[in-house]
Scaffold this motif. Sequence first.
Motif, PDB file in Angstrom:
ATOM      1  N   ILE A 253      -0.274  22.884 -13.038  1.00  0.00           N
ATOM      2  CA  ILE A 253       0.878  23.345 -13.143  1.00  0.00           C
ATOM      3  C   ILE A 253       0.283  25.001 -13.705  1.00  0.00           C
ATOM      4  CG2 ILE A 253       0.715  22.728 -16.137  1.00  0.00           C
ATOM      5  CD1 ILE A 253       3.243  23.058 -16.288  1.00  0.00           C
ATOM      6  N   TYR A 254      -1.491  25.434 -13.524  1.00  0.00           N
ATOM      7  CA  TYR A 254      -1.385  26.864 -13.977  1.00  0.00           C
ATOM      8  C   TYR A 254      -1.246  27.176 -12.659  1.00  0.00           C
ATOM      9  CZ  TYR A 254      -3.433  24.118 -18.053  1.00  0.00           C
ATOM     10  OH  TYR A 254      -3.369  23.929 -19.625  1.00  0.00           O
ATOM     11  N   THR A 255      -1.664  26.333 -11.601  1.00  0.00           N
ATOM     12  CA  THR A 255      -1.686  26.908 -10.469  1.00  0.00           C
ATOM     13  C   THR A 255       0.170  27.206 -10.296  1.00  0.00           C
ATOM     14  OG1 THR A 255      -3.858  25.588  -9.487  1.00  0.00           O
ATOM     15  CG2 THR A 255      -2.514  26.720  -8.631  1.00  0.00           C
ATOM     16  N   ILE A 256       0.811  26.320 -10.131  1.00  0.00           N
ATOM     17  CA  ILE A 256       1.923  26.871 -10.098  1.00  0.00           C
ATOM     18  C   ILE A 256       2.322  27.744 -10.996  1.00  0.00           C
ATOM     19  CG2 ILE A 256       4.532  25.988 -10.032  1.00  0.00           C
ATOM     20  CD1 ILE A 256       3.203  23.490  -9.118  1.00  0.00           C
ATOM     21  N   SER A 257       2.324  27.537 -12.468  1.00  0.00           N
ATOM     22  CA  SER A 257       3.192  28.897 -13.439  1.00  0.00           C
ATOM     23  C   SER A 257       2.224  30.096 -12.887  1.00  0.00           C
ATOM     24  CB  SER A 257       2.695  28.857 -14.540  1.00  0.00           C
ATOM     25  OG  SER A 257       3.891  27.225 -15.085  1.00  0.00           O
ATOM     26  N   LEU A 258       0.643  30.031 -13.433  1.00  0.00           N
ATOM     27  CA  LEU A 258       0.344  31.536 -12.829  1.00  0.00           C
ATOM     28  C   LEU A 258       0.829  32.006 -11.129  1.00  0.00           C
ATOM     29  CD1 LEU A 258      -3.370  31.651 -13.990  1.00  0.00           C
ATOM     30  CD2 LEU A 258      -1.127  32.899 -15.539  1.00  0.00           C
ATOM     31  N   THR A 259       1.297  31.793  -9.883  1.00  0.00           N
ATOM     32  CA  THR A 259       1.121  31.946  -9.060  1.00  0.00           C
ATOM     33  C   THR A 259       2.875  32.740  -9.577  1.00  0.00           C
ATOM     34  OG1 THR A 259       0.204  30.420  -7.653  1.00  0.00           O
ATOM     35  CG2 THR A 259       2.350  32.156  -6.281  1.00  0.00           C
ATOM     36  N   LEU A 260       3.557  32.088 -10.019  1.00  0.00           N
ATOM     37  CA  LEU A 260       5.012  32.618 -10.215  1.00  0.00           C
ATOM     38  C   LEU A 260       5.096  33.575 -11.423  1.00  0.00           C
ATOM     39  CD1 LEU A 260       7.496  32.395 -10.314  1.00  0.00           C
ATOM     40  CD2 LEU A 260       7.975  31.373 -12.209  1.00  0.00           C
ATOM     41  N   VAL A 261       3.355  33.486 -12.262  1.00  0.00           N
ATOM     42  CA  VAL A 261       3.633  34.780 -13.422  1.00  0.00           C
ATOM     43  C   VAL A 261       3.210  36.191 -11.812  1.00  0.00           C
ATOM     44  CG1 VAL A 261       2.109  35.941 -15.102  1.00  0.00           C
ATOM     45  CG2 VAL A 261       3.779  33.610 -15.036  1.00  0.00           C
ATOM     46  N   PHE A 262       2.533  36.179 -11.132  1.00  0.00           N
ATOM     47  CA  PHE A 262       1.661  37.369 -10.336  1.00  0.00           C
ATOM     48  C   PHE A 262       2.820  37.750  -9.756  1.00  0.00           C
ATOM     49  CE2 PHE A 262      -2.258  36.297 -11.598  1.00  0.00           C
ATOM     50  CZ  PHE A 262      -2.877  37.416 -11.908  1.00  0.00           C
ATOM     51  N   TYR A 263       3.356  37.216  -9.627  1.00  0.00           N
ATOM     52  CA  TYR A 263       4.942  37.489  -8.332  1.00  0.00           C
ATOM     53  C   TYR A 263       5.424  38.356  -8.970  1.00  0.00           C
ATOM     54  CZ  TYR A 263       9.507  36.946  -5.190  1.00  0.00           C
ATOM     55  OH  TYR A 263       9.877  37.764  -5.220  1.00  0.00           O
ATOM     56  N   LEU A 264       6.331  37.514 -10.487  1.00  0.00           N
ATOM     57  CA  LEU A 264       7.331  38.155 -11.062  1.00  0.00           C
ATOM     58  C   LEU A 264       6.323  39.604 -11.474  1.00  0.00           C
ATOM     59  CD1 LEU A 264       8.737  35.643 -12.947  1.00  0.00           C
ATOM     60  CD2 LEU A 264       9.820  36.874 -11.251  1.00  0.00           C
ATOM     61  N   ALA A 265       5.429  39.224 -12.522  1.00  0.00           N
ATOM     62  CA  ALA A 265       5.007  40.879 -12.833  1.00  0.00           C
ATOM     63  C   ALA A 265       4.877  42.139 -11.987  1.00  0.00           C
ATOM     64  CB  ALA A 265       3.554  40.259 -13.307  1.00  0.00           C
ATOM     65  N   ALA A 266       4.243  41.276 -10.674  1.00  0.00           N
ATOM     66  CA  ALA A 266       3.834  42.471  -9.853  1.00  0.00           C
ATOM     67  C   ALA A 266       5.083  43.235  -9.285  1.00  0.00           C
ATOM     68  CB  ALA A 266       3.008  42.121  -8.943  1.00  0.00           C
ATOM     69  N   THR A 267       6.633  42.661  -8.977  1.00  0.00           N
ATOM     70  CA  THR A 267       7.301  42.746  -8.581  1.00  0.00           C
ATOM     71  C   THR A 267       7.869  43.815  -9.549  1.00  0.00           C
ATOM     72  OG1 THR A 267       7.659  40.846  -7.183  1.00  0.00           O
ATOM     73  CG2 THR A 267       9.311  42.613  -7.826  1.00  0.00           C
ATOM     74  N   ALA A 268       8.250  43.808 -11.106  1.00  0.00           N
ATOM     75  CA  ALA A 268       8.430  44.426 -11.682  1.00  0.00           C
ATOM     76  C   ALA A 268       7.779  45.811 -12.161  1.00  0.00           C
ATOM     77  CB  ALA A 268       8.168  43.167 -13.477  1.00  0.00           C
ATOM     78  N   ALA A 269       6.059  45.491 -11.509  1.00  0.00           N
ATOM     79  CA  ALA A 269       5.694  46.747 -11.536  1.00  0.00           C
ATOM     80  C   ALA A 269       5.924  47.309 -10.238  1.00  0.00           C
ATOM     81  CB  ALA A 269       4.367  46.341 -11.690  1.00  0.00           C
ATOM     82  N   GLY A 270       6.321  47.086  -9.398  1.00  0.00           N
ATOM     83  CA  GLY A 270       6.842  47.868  -8.273  1.00  0.00           C
ATOM     84  C   GLY A 270       8.135  48.378  -8.780  1.00  0.00           C
ATOM     85  N   THR A 271       9.316  47.328  -9.068  1.00  0.00           N
ATOM     86  CA  THR A 271      10.430  48.330  -9.608  1.00  0.00           C
ATOM     87  C   THR A 271      10.078  49.602 -10.006  1.00  0.00           C
ATOM     88  OG1 THR A 271      10.918  45.933  -9.508  1.00  0.00           O
ATOM     89  CG2 THR A 271      12.524  47.581 -10.140  1.00  0.00           C
ATOM     90  N   LEU A 272       9.263  49.422 -11.574  1.00  0.00           N
ATOM     91  CA  LEU A 272       9.390  50.366 -12.514  1.00  0.00           C
ATOM     92  C   LEU A 272       8.299  51.226 -11.840  1.00  0.00           C
ATOM     93  CD1 LEU A 272       8.290  48.179 -15.602  1.00  0.00           C
ATOM     94  CD2 LEU A 272      10.953  49.310 -14.954  1.00  0.00           C
ATOM     95  N   LEU A 273       7.505  51.275 -11.007  1.00  0.00           N
ATOM     96  CA  LEU A 273       6.319  52.541  -9.605  1.00  0.00           C
ATOM     97  C   LEU A 273       7.581  53.430  -9.229  1.00  0.00           C
ATOM     98  CD1 LEU A 273       3.391  51.230  -8.906  1.00  0.00           C
ATOM     99  CD2 LEU A 273       3.880  52.873 -10.758  1.00  0.00           C
ATOM    100  N   TYR A 274       8.895  52.137  -9.020  1.00  0.00           N
ATOM    101  CA  TYR A 274       9.016  53.108  -8.052  1.00  0.00           C
ATOM    102  C   TYR A 274      10.703  54.423  -8.304  1.00  0.00           C
ATOM    103  CZ  TYR A 274      13.519  53.816  -4.860  1.00  0.00           C
ATOM    104  OH  TYR A 274      14.581  54.678  -4.414  1.00  0.00           O
ATOM    105  N   GLU A 275      10.505  53.504  -9.947  1.00  0.00           N
ATOM    106  CA  GLU A 275      11.327  54.607 -10.936  1.00  0.00           C
ATOM    107  C   GLU A 275      10.866  56.221 -11.404  1.00  0.00           C
ATOM    108  OE1 GLU A 275      13.286  54.422 -15.126  1.00  0.00           O
ATOM    109  OE2 GLU A 275      11.633  52.308 -14.597  1.00  0.00           O
ATOM    110  N   ARG A 276       9.571  55.988 -11.239  1.00  0.00           N
ATOM    111  CA  ARG A 276       9.010  57.062 -11.266  1.00  0.00           C
ATOM    112  C   ARG A 276       8.146  57.764  -9.858  1.00  0.00           C
ATOM    113  NH1 ARG A 276       6.798  57.699 -16.453  1.00  0.00           N
ATOM    114  NH2 ARG A 276       6.746  55.498 -17.604  1.00  0.00           N
ATOM    115  N   ALA A 277       8.881  57.195  -8.734  1.00  0.00           N
ATOM    116  CA  ALA A 277       8.570  57.523  -7.578  1.00  0.00           C
ATOM    117  C   ALA A 277       8.717  59.082  -6.987  1.00  0.00           C
ATOM    118  CB  ALA A 277       8.098  56.470  -6.447  1.00  0.00           C
ATOM    119  N   THR A 278       8.766  59.872  -6.614  1.00  0.00           N
ATOM    120  CA  THR A 278       9.741  61.226  -5.629  1.00  0.00           C
ATOM    121  C   THR A 278      10.481  60.602  -4.414  1.00  0.00           C
ATOM    122  OG1 THR A 278       8.517  63.002  -6.613  1.00  0.00           O
ATOM    123  CG2 THR A 278       9.936  63.472  -5.362  1.00  0.00           C
TER     124      THR A 278
END
Length: 686
Positions: A253-278
């Motif tokens: 369950i740790y493998t599956i849960s952490l994969t989902l966590v990394f996917y969501l966290a990195a997706t959120a980071a990409g969205t917020l980085l775009y907010e600051r991009a020119t």
Amino acid sequence: MRKRYLKIVFFISGFSALSYEIALSRIFITITGSYIISAASVTFAFLTGLAVGGGGGGKVADRSTKPYRLLVAIEALSALYIIASMWMISDLAAFAFNGIDFSGNVNITKFVFTFLLVFPYTFLIGGTLPLFVKMFFDDVSEKKRDFSAVYGINTTGAAFGALLAGLFFLNYLGTTATVMVSFGLSLLNVMIILLYLREKSAATTAPVRPVIAPPNPLTTAVFLTSIALSGFVSLSAEILWIRIISPIVGSSIYTISLTLVFYLAATAAGTLLYERATVRSESRWLCALNYLSGLFIIATIYAVKVLPRLYYFVFTSLGGGFPALMLALALMLFIIAAPVSVVWGAHYALVNSFLIAGYDTVSKRVGGVYFINTLFCVIGIAVTTFYLLPEFGLYTTLKLLAYAALAFSALAYLALFKGAVSKPAAIAILAAATLVALLPKQDIKMMNSGIYMMPEDLDYLDIQRVIGGRKVLFHKSGFDADVIAVQSGTQKYIIVGGKPVSNSVLDKNTQFMLGHLPMLTGPVTDSVLVIGFGSGVTAGDVSLYDINRLDAVEISRGVAVASEFFGDLNNNVNDSDKLGLFIEDGRFFVNNTGATYDVIISQPSNPWVPGASMLFTKEFFISCKERLADGGAMAQWYQLYGTNAFDLASEIATFSEVFDDVTIWSYLPGDIIMLGHKGGSDIDLS
């Protein structure tokens, strides 16, 4: 202050939804069996509901003059549904599955059952994103930045929900408490929104937004196609990441849960980085992000050969143990999942920001993009799980996803810039072509090495020599794991997701004993059920007796096919007229079959394997006893390695609490067989 309230609501909504999804996967595993089937069914239903709810919610939000009240209603209804699900699921499962015909495709029934129960909740919360956008845009004027903030905060909350639910809440609080956390957070959101409503009544008129000309139809079509492809590729890749990592660190369950966590966290980071991009040219960004997506997936293929070495280095350097395992897992996911997920997050924000620029019906546009992206996430899961992986295997499927992203990047560039190829674009195409041409060959033996099960006193070169001595007899990719049959010297064994499950030398005597012990110590036997077919050795020994019916349950179709390579040991039981082989989860089969048996033999995988642990519980033993005829016997295998005295004593006590006249048998130091009866036994131990 109102903007702060909304950000809190966005975060809590994502947190509550994902923690509930993780809890639902755990609930459904007790009903439908396999963790993979459970997680896939819940994810499929979740995404479908989000897609339909998002599309419909966008239309409703734009027409609503009081979106805050609508959001209160949705949060309240979702909270009520969470509570209702706690008592509704088990009763409905008993009605839907009891006495089911196992000769048909039971997985379809499981998917439909899960879908009907999960869809109403996710349909409700799917409509919240357009409502969030509607409320946020009423208060601030910069649309492009606004959407990035809304989606980024919501996805960050989802990442934290998945992390805490998968690694903490379920383990330390339990399933019911995890569901109650989601329920409580939904109610908290209702209270916060009501506070916001109170302030909203005194708010001033929102500032006027500048009107920007909408994009032309061709550009719109390219951007919408891009968001559809991104959804397909991203969820397909998430499945493949789990398949890459599991044979290295073990399927859990740790493998599956952490994969989902990394996917969501990195997706959120990409969205917020775009907010600051020119961003000066959204079209160039679109092509570049698709190009990077394909490039990072190709990098994953290169990384596959390195990940086992990375795991071994981190795990042994830190002295082993659970913390070392988690760190190694996190580092591997950071390498293969984080970079491309950041790209997908930025891409999602880019497409939404570009397409909503010239329209007043912002929520409808956001809901439409959300619908398309999430719908193709669902399609990606279905196509990859049930077609690409079984048909082409893990390695080729990765390449197909990379090629699709790179090809679309090139086609989009030609369409958006009318065929003009700049020097940087030509260099990018040449670089991608070079990387594709130099892709390493697939190493089936290393990818399925199960390095986490290797003795810790071996160095990496020793492990490579061990793996190199294996001859692959059979290889099949399934939706749950790769299955290979290998031969090493005089030994033949089956490996599922890197874990050996049946050895022709080490396991043979225990399998032999499992087959003969209950047959020789009980009354006249006419019908037998074997749970965990494996290499077929146990079922083959049972087939030698004068019985009319021999049913066997095996969760992996690939294992059932691989067992044919053990015909010299299993008495060619696959060809026996007595054998009825069902590809199904053992717990689900026992709970819902209407058949009765004189003997049940249970030899699942190890208790720490996801799903297999459910076959060592009191509830499962009670179900088995109900399937036994009066005077019938059950033989249960249990491991002595990788366990401790407390767990062993607990398992024996649990089995003895359910069955009568329990005896413990052992032939090898690492295994025991618990033999119990329904009623008394005639065994003379004197």
